[in-house]
Scaffold this active site. Structure first.
Site, short mmCIF file in Angstrom:
data_model
loop_
_atom_site.label_atom_id
_atom_site.label_comp_id
_atom_site.label_asym_id
_atom_site.label_seq_id
_atom_site.Cartn_x
_atom_site.Cartn_y
_atom_site.Cartn_z
N ASP A 86 3.37 -32.78 -15.95
CA ASP A 86 2.41 -31.88 -16.55
C ASP A 86 2.28 -30.67 -15.63
O ASP A 86 2.04 -30.84 -14.44
CB ASP A 86 1.06 -32.61 -16.66
N ASP A 111 0.31 -27.14 -19.59
CA ASP A 111 -1.10 -27.35 -19.89
C ASP A 111 -1.84 -26.04 -20.18
O ASP A 111 -1.74 -25.08 -19.40
CB ASP A 111 -1.76 -28.03 -18.67
N GLU A 166 1.52 -26.58 -24.53
CA GLU A 166 0.25 -26.86 -25.20
C GLU A 166 -0.28 -25.50 -25.63
O GLU A 166 -0.95 -24.80 -24.88
CB GLU A 166 -0.75 -27.55 -24.26
N HIS A 175 -3.97 -37.49 -25.12
CA HIS A 175 -5.05 -37.93 -24.23
C HIS A 175 -6.34 -37.12 -24.39
O HIS A 175 -7.33 -37.42 -23.74
CB HIS A 175 -4.56 -37.84 -22.78
N ASP A 176 -6.31 -36.07 -25.21
CA ASP A 176 -7.51 -35.26 -25.45
C ASP A 176 -8.13 -35.53 -26.81
O ASP A 176 -9.16 -34.95 -27.15
CB ASP A 176 -7.15 -33.76 -25.43
O1 TEU Z 1 -6.31 -29.24 -22.56
C1 TEU Z 1 -6.66 -27.93 -22.93
C2 TEU Z 1 -7.88 -28.04 -23.71
O2 TEU Z 1 -8.91 -28.49 -23.29
C3 TEU Z 1 -7.77 -27.63 -25.08
O3 TEU Z 1 -7.99 -28.73 -25.91
C4 TEU Z 1 -8.75 -26.57 -25.34
O4 TEU Z 1 -9.99 -27.15 -25.56
C5 TEU Z 1 -8.25 -25.78 -26.49
O5 TEU Z 1 -7.58 -24.68 -25.96
C6 TEU Z 1 -9.31 -25.36 -27.43
O6 TEU Z 1 -8.75 -24.74 -28.55
C7 TEU Z 1 -5.65 -29.41 -21.37
C8 TEU Z 1 -5.52 -30.88 -21.04
O7 TEU Z 1 -4.77 -31.51 -22.04
C9 TEU Z 1 -6.87 -31.49 -20.83
O8 TEU Z 1 -6.81 -32.86 -20.60
C10 TEU Z 1 -7.51 -30.78 -19.66
O9 TEU Z 1 -8.82 -31.23 -19.51
C11 TEU Z 1 -7.50 -29.28 -19.83
O10 TEU Z 1 -6.27 -28.76 -20.27
C12 TEU Z 1 -7.77 -28.62 -18.51
O11 TEU Z 1 -6.67 -28.76 -17.67
#
Ligand code: TEU
Ligand code: CA
Length: 559
Positions: A98, A200, A257, A329-330
């Site tokens: 990651d 990420d 992402e 995982h989110d």
């Molecule tokens: O996730 C990014 C994140 O939080 C997105 O879901 C964000 O809310 C989105 O851009 C809203 O539209 C990553 C990781 O997958 C997560 O686990 C981490 O907490 C986050 O980044 C911070 O590193």
């Protein structure tokens, strides 16, 4: 479209902390992953993404990195990592780490030095602003709640920016010196034999500057970061440079992402020569989300789910290769979210698996998804680990929700749902650890677990194996990987169906996304039934009669 080595592969996400604990400390680790490589290989997995295992205070479960070039002792050592790479490569598998470079940890050496000397080299790695009369530089709300500005330790009048948690200070990508450090680090990993990265929160690296307020969207007077991101132009310049300097020369595989991309930018992101190999489809993930908080979210129905998926398929067409998921995982478990409440069963789970897995793009499986793992009930906020759930709970209470109803929201949307330990068997700790698991185990592990499902040829697990085998088969693989996707019966309520069509073949994926049976027209003559999630074959004439939650894959005759 140019064919790439990874197009016909199957990818898998591991959340290391919850995968397998090799030493009884209750935390999953690299040795645990190594010991399960044969399991993954046997399942049919080729590419494995590991959520962060770098040195970290784990304020956001490793997405807050304090040393990019070492492994957190809770997960193992650098030797373990080298061994994992070696063992994976021996089996023809690929490992992705990651890449978390929108921010680091406030315990990273860079940030500590920035606190010591905000005007010095490392101060310029971050966004540090001097604040007069207590007025913060802007009113953005961090993703995990509260203002994005936090006082810089040791300085009364200085604040630093964090769009995520205050222990995750944002790195200043406008600074070429910082970018060089990041590229050196990426190349260091790729030179060690790493195969690539998942990137990420990558859209966040470009800020709309200078800092300014946007209209408040809650009573706290703050505004979602999305308002700023909509205005931020030029992320592509950073991504192009990063890709040219690191991924391209190493021919690394990358998956972004990416949220909120502009449709006209898709070719730049994942077209030929794009910044990344692939990126995730989040259309169904963000469906119904409200800026006001989880309490205002709208539930997704099977029709909404289908429409989101088809919208993405249409948007991407053959520009590139999207990455398809039902969870990560989110997110909550896909089977708890996309199957209507109360209808979760091995059959409906197999239906969901079928309709998403055979889409055009790279199929991803998140650990435990192949068992049909479900959300976990929450009895009290004290048992919640996820920082975003704790914030969302408070937001719901502030909006007037009762504790009971706010807890239900965590049970529905919280990130712990996907983070509970993998269910290896029916024993007390689901075979995950000999010690005390770091996060509670889903009580349904007595029924939903690998050992039980392996023994049952009709299990969700065996259905995933069949889907993987079909997508990799010599006979149908090419059509399932490269064939055009044409939606079918999109106007029908609770039906998800599409054709996968190549020069040689036409396949039909057809699913009855409801409890009641349905009789559906067929677009042509059926040559062969390739897959069925129920024991009994459907009745086929000019029409097909599908039982509740039945999903089939058919080969159609070409004449
Ligand atoms: O996730 C990014 C994140 O939080 C997105 O879901 C964000 O809310 C989105 O851009 C809203 O539209 C990553 C990781 O997958 C997560 O686990 C981490 O907490 C986050 O980044 C911070 O590193
Ligand atoms: Ca351990």
């Amino acid at each position: 479209m140019k064919r790439e080595w990874w197009h016909n592969k199957v990818a898998y996400q591991i959340y290391p902390k919850s995968f397998y604990d090799s030493n009884g400390d209750g935390i999953g680790d690299l040795k645990g992953i190594i010991s399960k490589l044969d399991y993954l290989k046997d399942l049919g997995v080729d590419i494995v993404w590991l959520s962060p295992i770098y040195v970290s205070p784990l304020a956001d479960q490793g997405y807050d990195i304090s040393d990019y070039r070492d492994i957190d002792p809770r997960f193992g050592t650098m030797d373990d990592m080298d061994e994992l790479l070696k063992e994976a490569h021996k089996r023809g598998m690929y490992i992705l780490m990651d890449l978390v470079v929108n921010h680091c940890s406030d315990e990273h050496e860079w940030f500590r030095k920035a606190c010591e000397d905000p005007e010095g080299r490392y101060g310029k790695f971050f966004y540090i602003e001097t604040v007069k009369d207590g007025k913060l530089p802007c009113n953005w709300r961090s993703y995990f709640g509260g203002p994005v500005w936090e006082r810089l330790p040791g300085h009364e009048d200085k604040y630093y920016l964090h769009v995520f948690h205050k222990k995750q200070p944002d790195l200043n990508w406008e600074n070429p010196d910082l970018r060089e450090e990041v590229y050196r680090m990426i190349n260091w990993w790729l030179d060690r034999g790493l195969d690539g990265f998942r990137l990420d929160a990558i859209i966040n690296i470009k800020k709309a500057l200078p800092f300014r307020d946007y209209p408040a969207d809650r009573d706290d007077g703050l505004t979602t970061v999305h308002n700023m991101l909509k205005e931020a132009k030029g992320v592509g310049v950073f991504l192009r440079e990063m890709s040219d300097r690191t991924f391209k020369p190493h021919r690394a595989f990358t998956v972004g992402e990416v949220f909120n991309e502009r449709p006209e930018e898709i070719p730049d992101f994942i077209g030929e020569g794009g910044y990344f190999s692939s990126m995730f489809d989040f259309a169904e993930t963000v469906f119904g989300q409200s800026e006001a908080g989880w309490q205002d979210n709208i539930d997704i129905t099977p029709d909404d789910y289908r429409n989101c998926v088809f919208e993405t398929q249409k948007k991407i067409a053959d520009i590139g290769f999207i990455s398809n998921i039902i969870e990560n995982h989110d997110e909550p478990r896909g089977v708890s979210r996309y199957i209507p409440e109360g209808d979760q069963s091995p059959e409906s789970k197999k239906l969901l698996a079928t309709v998403y897995f055979l889409l055009r793009g790279l199929p991803w499986i998140y650990q435990g998804q192949e068992l049909g793992m479900e959300n976990i009930p929450v009895a009290s906020v004290d048992e919640v680990d996820d920082i975003s759930s704790i914030d969302a709970y408070q937001v719901a209470l502030d909006a007037g929700w009762s504790e009971k109803d706010a807890l239900k929201l965590i049970g529905k949307y919280g990130r712990d749902n996907a983070r509970t330990p993998f269910q290896w068997d029916a024993s007390e700790n689901a075979g995950f650890t000999a010690g005390k698991p770091w996060l509670r185990i889903n009580p349904n592990c007595r029924e939903i677990n690998l050992e039980t499902e392996k023994a049952d040829p009709d299990s969700v697990f065996h259905h995933y194996k069949k889907l993987i085998a079909l997508r990799k088969s010599g006979e149908y693989g090419d059509t399932l990987v490269y064939g055009e996707l044409i939606p079918y019966l999109q106007e029908r309520h609770n039906v998800m169906a599409y054709l996968r069509k190549s020069k040689e073949q036409t396949l039909l994926v057809l699913a009855n996304f409801q409890r009641e049976p349905q009789t559906l027209p067929l677009p042509g003559k059926v040559k062969k039934l390739l897959l069925n999630n129920l024991p009994d074959d459907p009745q086929i004439t000019e029409e097909i009669r599908l039982a509740g939650y039945q999903a089939v894959v058919l080969e159609l005759s070409r004449e």
